[in-house]
Each structure stands twice: as C-alpha cells, then as structure tokens.
Design a protein around this motif. Structure first.
Motif, mmCIF file in Angstrom:
data_model
loop_
_atom_site.group_PDB
_atom_site.id
_atom_site.type_symbol
_atom_site.label_atom_id
_atom_site.label_comp_id
_atom_site.label_asym_id
_atom_site.label_seq_id
_atom_site.Cartn_x
_atom_site.Cartn_y
_atom_site.Cartn_z
ATOM 1 N N SER A 131 27.282 87.193 85.840
ATOM 2 C CA SER A 131 28.230 86.378 86.589
ATOM 3 C C SER A 131 29.661 86.734 86.206
ATOM 4 C CB SER A 131 27.984 84.897 86.323
ATOM 5 O OG SER A 131 29.015 84.101 86.870
ATOM 6 N N HIS A 132 30.540 86.812 87.199
ATOM 7 C CA HIS A 132 31.937 87.097 86.898
ATOM 8 C C HIS A 132 32.682 85.826 86.468
ATOM 9 C CE1 HIS A 132 32.472 85.628 91.041
ATOM 10 N NE2 HIS A 132 33.715 85.370 90.701
ATOM 11 N N LEU A 133 32.020 84.666 86.586
ATOM 12 C CA LEU A 133 32.641 83.416 86.165
ATOM 13 C C LEU A 133 32.251 83.032 84.741
ATOM 14 C CD1 LEU A 133 32.117 81.305 89.425
ATOM 15 C CD2 LEU A 133 34.155 82.590 88.730
ATOM 16 N N ASP A 134 31.071 83.444 84.307
ATOM 17 C CA ASP A 134 30.565 83.071 82.989
ATOM 18 C C ASP A 134 29.668 84.192 82.487
ATOM 19 O OD1 ASP A 134 29.446 82.006 80.728
ATOM 20 O OD2 ASP A 134 28.345 80.403 81.756
ATOM 21 N N HIS A 135 30.104 84.914 81.479
ATOM 22 C CA HIS A 135 29.348 86.069 81.002
ATOM 23 C C HIS A 135 28.094 85.699 80.229
ATOM 24 C CE1 HIS A 135 32.713 89.340 81.376
ATOM 25 N NE2 HIS A 135 32.425 88.739 82.511
ATOM 26 N N GLN A 136 27.861 84.434 79.999
ATOM 27 C CA GLN A 136 26.608 83.986 79.407
ATOM 28 C C GLN A 136 25.557 83.709 80.483
ATOM 29 O OE1 GLN A 136 26.124 83.891 76.022
ATOM 30 N NE2 GLN A 136 28.158 84.824 76.003
ATOM 31 N N THR A 137 25.950 83.860 81.732
ATOM 32 C CA THR A 137 25.073 83.563 82.865
ATOM 33 C C THR A 137 24.875 84.816 83.705
ATOM 34 O OG1 THR A 137 25.824 81.264 82.950
ATOM 35 C CG2 THR A 137 24.812 82.153 84.942
ATOM 36 N N TRP A 138 23.657 84.952 84.229
ATOM 37 C CA TRP A 138 23.326 86.055 85.131
ATOM 38 C C TRP A 138 22.992 85.495 86.498
ATOM 39 C CZ3 TRP A 138 22.595 91.454 83.860
ATOM 40 C CH2 TRP A 138 22.994 91.762 82.555
ATOM 41 N N ILE A 139 23.208 86.310 87.529
ATOM 42 C CA ILE A 139 22.989 85.892 88.910
ATOM 43 C C ILE A 139 21.840 86.697 89.506
ATOM 44 C CG2 ILE A 139 23.978 85.652 91.213
ATOM 45 C CD1 ILE A 139 25.227 83.799 89.124
ATOM 46 N N ILE A 140 20.899 86.001 90.100
ATOM 47 C CA ILE A 140 19.849 86.612 90.919
ATOM 48 C C ILE A 140 20.183 86.316 92.375
ATOM 49 C CG2 ILE A 140 17.426 86.475 91.605
ATOM 50 C CD1 ILE A 140 16.719 85.867 88.723
ATOM 51 N N LEU A 194 30.153 83.293 96.242
ATOM 52 C CA LEU A 194 31.234 83.396 95.272
ATOM 53 C C LEU A 194 30.770 83.052 93.864
ATOM 54 C CD1 LEU A 194 34.148 81.767 97.327
ATOM 55 C CD2 LEU A 194 33.617 84.191 97.040
ATOM 56 N N GLU A 195 29.448 82.808 93.731
ATOM 57 C CA GLU A 195 28.822 82.469 92.453
ATOM 58 C C GLU A 195 29.251 81.110 91.943
ATOM 59 O OE1 GLU A 195 29.255 85.772 89.761
ATOM 60 O OE2 GLU A 195 28.564 87.213 91.264
ATOM 61 N N GLU A 196 29.705 80.258 92.841
ATOM 62 C CA GLU A 196 30.071 78.888 92.490
ATOM 63 C C GLU A 196 28.844 77.994 92.604
ATOM 64 O OE1 GLU A 196 34.604 79.109 94.368
ATOM 65 O OE2 GLU A 196 32.909 78.372 95.553
ATOM 66 N N ARG A 197 28.740 77.062 91.710
ATOM 67 C CA ARG A 197 27.594 76.154 91.699
ATOM 68 C C ARG A 197 27.595 75.293 92.962
ATOM 69 N NH1 ARG A 197 25.594 72.615 86.540
ATOM 70 N NH2 ARG A 197 23.862 71.518 87.578
ATOM 71 N N VAL A 198 26.407 75.219 93.619
ATOM 72 C CA VAL A 198 26.291 74.424 94.846
ATOM 73 C C VAL A 198 25.205 73.355 94.752
ATOM 74 C CG1 VAL A 198 27.211 76.218 96.349
ATOM 75 C CG2 VAL A 198 24.746 76.143 95.875
ATOM 76 N N GLY A 199 24.504 73.304 93.637
ATOM 77 C CA GLY A 199 23.484 72.266 93.496
ATOM 78 C C GLY A 199 22.277 72.738 92.713
ATOM 79 N N LEU A 251 20.860 82.414 92.527
ATOM 80 C CA LEU A 251 20.417 81.581 91.419
ATOM 81 C C LEU A 251 21.125 82.012 90.146
ATOM 82 C CD1 LEU A 251 16.556 81.620 92.084
ATOM 83 C CD2 LEU A 251 18.206 79.886 92.814
ATOM 84 N N ALA A 252 21.581 81.033 89.375
ATOM 85 C CA ALA A 252 22.189 81.302 88.071
ATOM 86 C C ALA A 252 21.125 81.111 87.000
ATOM 87 C CB ALA A 252 23.363 80.360 87.827
ATOM 88 N N ILE A 253 20.935 82.119 86.144
ATOM 89 C CA ILE A 253 19.936 82.043 85.077
ATOM 90 C C ILE A 253 20.603 82.326 83.739
ATOM 91 C CG2 ILE A 253 18.089 82.766 86.624
ATOM 92 C CD1 ILE A 253 18.178 85.523 85.267
ATOM 93 N N SER A 254 19.995 81.821 82.696
ATOM 94 C CA SER A 254 20.459 82.089 81.331
ATOM 95 C C SER A 254 19.332 81.799 80.375
ATOM 96 C CB SER A 254 21.688 81.212 80.990
ATOM 97 O OG SER A 254 21.324 79.847 80.977
ATOM 98 N N GLY A 255 19.516 82.203 79.105
ATOM 99 C CA GLY A 255 18.515 81.917 78.095
ATOM 100 C C GLY A 255 18.289 80.429 77.921
#
Length: 413
Positions: free
Chosen positions: A344-353, A382-387, A401-405
């Motif tokens: 994710s370009h907004l949070d480097h601890q998060t990945w986008i699928i 835009l990788e912004e949270r929508v719900g 989808l935003a994923i992380s550990g």
C-alpha cells in the motif's frame, strides 16, 4: 527439456526434481522417486499422463495434408497451401472450422488521413494475393508436443507459422514470426466457424462486451472492428469457439467467422514504424456452451501468463523452506481474477490485493493463505478504506482488499 507440469497450486509453486535414472549412477543409489518427482536423463523423459499421447502422421507425400492430434483435437494442414483446413473436436465429435479453413489474407490499406491509426473501412474491396507456401515440416514430434512449421512469402516479406499442439491442451496454438516489408498493406487472419452466433463476446479491462454479429443501424455497423484484450468468442449457446491472442487486439466478426488484424504498413508519421520482425501468437479454443462455460477468461490468462520456470541449484533448494509444493494465496471463487498484490502506498505495513469478478454473476469469496496474514478491510482504487469485507462479490466488481500480518507486523514480505 520438456515435461508435463501438473497440480501447480494457486499463487504458489511445485518442485520437480531432475534426478539420475541409471541404476549404476552413484547419486541414484537408494533413491526411490515419489509422485511429485519427474525422473529424466539427458536423452529421454519419463512421465505418466493417464493413457494420453500425441500422435503425428508422417506417412505422406509433399502435396498431401499434414496431420497431428492429441486427446482433444485433430488438426489438418494443407500440403499445397500450408493453410489450416481442419480442426476436429474429438471430445464433442464435431468440426470446428468450415471451408476454406483458417487463412491469412492481405488487402490494400491506404487513403486514410490518420494513416497509422485508421484502417480503410473498405479494405475488403481491395484484396491482394495470398502469401505463397515455401516449405512445411514437423520440427517437433515428441510425446508431449507436436510443432508443424510453415514458411510462406509475399513480395519482400517472409512468414513463419508454427502450429503447436501439446498434450493435455484443448487449444491449438499458432506461433508466428514475420519479417514484414510491406507498405499500405493490411494482413488479417480469418477463422470460418461451424456455428451461427448472434453475438460476439470479447474481453475488455475487468469485463466483457457484446456486439451483434448482424448490426442493423449505421451506428452499430460503424463498429465493424472492436478492441479485445485476451480473447474474442462466438457461441450459439450450445457450442462456441474462442480466439485467444497475446498481442493482437483488433477483432472483426460475422455470425460464423472471426477475423483478427495482424499487421499493417502505415507510412505516416513514421514510414518505418511497422517494418521489421514481428512475433505474435494466437490460439483456437473450441468448447461447449459460451465463454462462461468454456472458462475462456481463465484460458486467456493462461495463454498470456504461462507458468514461470526457475531452475535451482541443489544448494539453493532450501529457499523453498523444505516444502515441495506450496500455495501462498488462494481464493474459493473460480470467477475471481487476481490482478495485483502490492504494498500500500498509504501504509507500508499493509499490502493490497486487487482483482475482479469476471463472469457477471457475483458470488462469495473466501480468502486463504499460508503467509499468516488476514484481510483487514476493503479499499477503493485509491486504496482508501471503504468498509468491512463481507466476503460478497457483486457482478463485475473490481475488489480491493487490505491485508497484513495477524500480529500487525510486516509478515507478508
């Protein structure tokens, strides 16, 4: 070396081991192959494929037809012209092509102001001679793959066309290499089919469009060629044929024919823009039903994104963690197409699928993985949270989808 790779999992890998076969070889002592091992030496490949094989008919004179087949298709190429004159669907017992079969045709194409962009809409009124056969021969006749190579010539241009049929594949692949030296000439491939369809379906980004094969209005008639991505398909509802491609996107159509624009010879703004060597491939894929039943979307992606092979030295096998087979990501819905996995370009601890629903039917999507990660929330483009991700897909939805550990650490890396 050529071998048949089976059961490679989603977004993952499977290891195939190349091992000595001779019993007297020291490295082979005490070794018993397992199911997921391919055993081979330099001159012969040992494999098992459920009683299947690829047959090549080599008993012919130069003027006779050239034939080969696998468990799905029987293919016949004319010995006089080098044109593909027959594809017989052995599974459904029916002919795929009608007379005169698949041909390359050339037309004069000039007079348009935007020379490099616009095709003359009346090009079909100005046909040129067809490329003439120079030679034809089998260059591969193995148990796993047959390759029939055809050379043709037109004026100063030379054409190499490989008909490729592989074991376990319902697709006839046509690989082409052209030394193109023509000006104001349009080359198209035509595929007359044994069906009569009301609509052409073709792939667009994250979706599928349909066009009437017999347009009634001037507006519809102006769409005589359409831009498709991986494939275009004709079906009468019971049976269909999809034409896959890896870089040629201009499709035209009739109720019983698909045409594909292959090469042009524009002179403006660059008089040498099209001159040179061109390499491209397309595939003929007959199937029951329409493109949905035939899983044409999947076949199109497989055609354009084949398995990647990585050869490892024995000292580097440890990078697999000792596992001979592993899937990193998995999705329960066959109508979900994975497009990207990125940080994710907004949070480097998060990945986008990111992916999309490919059949216009919606469904439920379950996410599986072996990375110790979880889905946190759904995002927009835009990788912004929508719900919250509720595991439901809408028809044709582009899903992020935003994923992380699970512990919040950067475990995906």
């Amino acid at each position: 070396m050529l071998f048949f790779a089976t059961d490679v999992p989603s977004v993952g890998y499977r290891c195939f081991w190349l091992v000595p076969k001779s019993p007297e070889t020291p490295m082979n002592q005490g070794f018993e192959p397992k199911n997921d091992l391919i055993c081979a030496h330099l001159f012969r490949l040992y494999y098992t494929i459920s009683g299947s094989r690829l047959d090549v008919n080599t008993n012919r004179k130069n003027s006779e037809n050239w034939e080969f087949e696998n468990q799905y298709l029987r293919v016949k190429v004319s010995g006089e012209t080098g044109d593909l004159i027959e594809i017989f669907d052995k599974v459904n017992s029916r002919e795929v092509l009608t007379y005169p079969g698949h041909q390359w045709r050339l037309f004069r194409d000039q007079g348009q102001y935007w020379d490099a962009w616009n095709i003359d809409p009346n090009y079909h009124k100005y046909p040129l001679d067809s490329p003439q056969l120079e030679s034809i021969e089998f260059v591969e006749k193995g148990y796993l793959r047959g390759r029939l190579r055809v050379f043709k010539r037109f004026n100063n241009s030379r054409f190499c066309q490989d008909y490729v049929l592989s074991i376990g594949s319902p697709i006839l692949r046509v690989e082409c290499r052209v030394e193109w030296r023509e000006n104001h000439v349009l080359m198209k491939g035509y595929f007359p089919l044994s069906i009569n369809a009301d609509l052409l379906s073709y792939e667009i980004p994250c979706g599928v469009m349909e066009r009437k094969t017999e347009p009634q209005t001037n507006f519809d008639k102006s769409k005589w060629e359409v831009p498709a991505l991986n494939w275009g398909s004709l079906s009468d509802g019971n049976y269909g044929v999809s034409l896959l491609n890896d870089c040629k996107y201009g499709y035209d159509f009739k109720p019983d024919e698909i045409g594909l624009s292959l090469l042009r010879g524009s002179l403006w703004p660059d008089p040498k823009a099209d001159v040179g060597v061109h390499e491209f491939s397309y595939g003929i894929y007959p199937h029951l039903g329409d493109w949905r039943q035939g899983e044409t979307v999947r076949r199109g992606y497989e055609f354009n994104q084949p398995l990647q092979v990585r050869v490892l030295e024995l000292s580097n096998v440890g990078i697999t963690g000792g596992e001979s087979c592993r899937s990193f990501l998995g999705f329960s819905a066959s109508n979900f197409v994975l497009m990207a996995v990125k940080r994710s370009h907004l949070d480097h601890q998060t990945w986008i699928i990111r992916g999309y629903e490919c059949q216009g039917s919606g469904g439920v999507l379950e996410f599986e993985n072996s990375l110790g990660v979880q889905v946190n929330y759904a995002v927009n483009l835009l990788e912004e949270r929508v719900g919250v991700f509720d595991r439901k897909m809408q028809p044709w939805q582009v899903l992020g989808l935003a994923i992380s550990g699970k512990t919040g650490s950067d475990e995906v890396t």
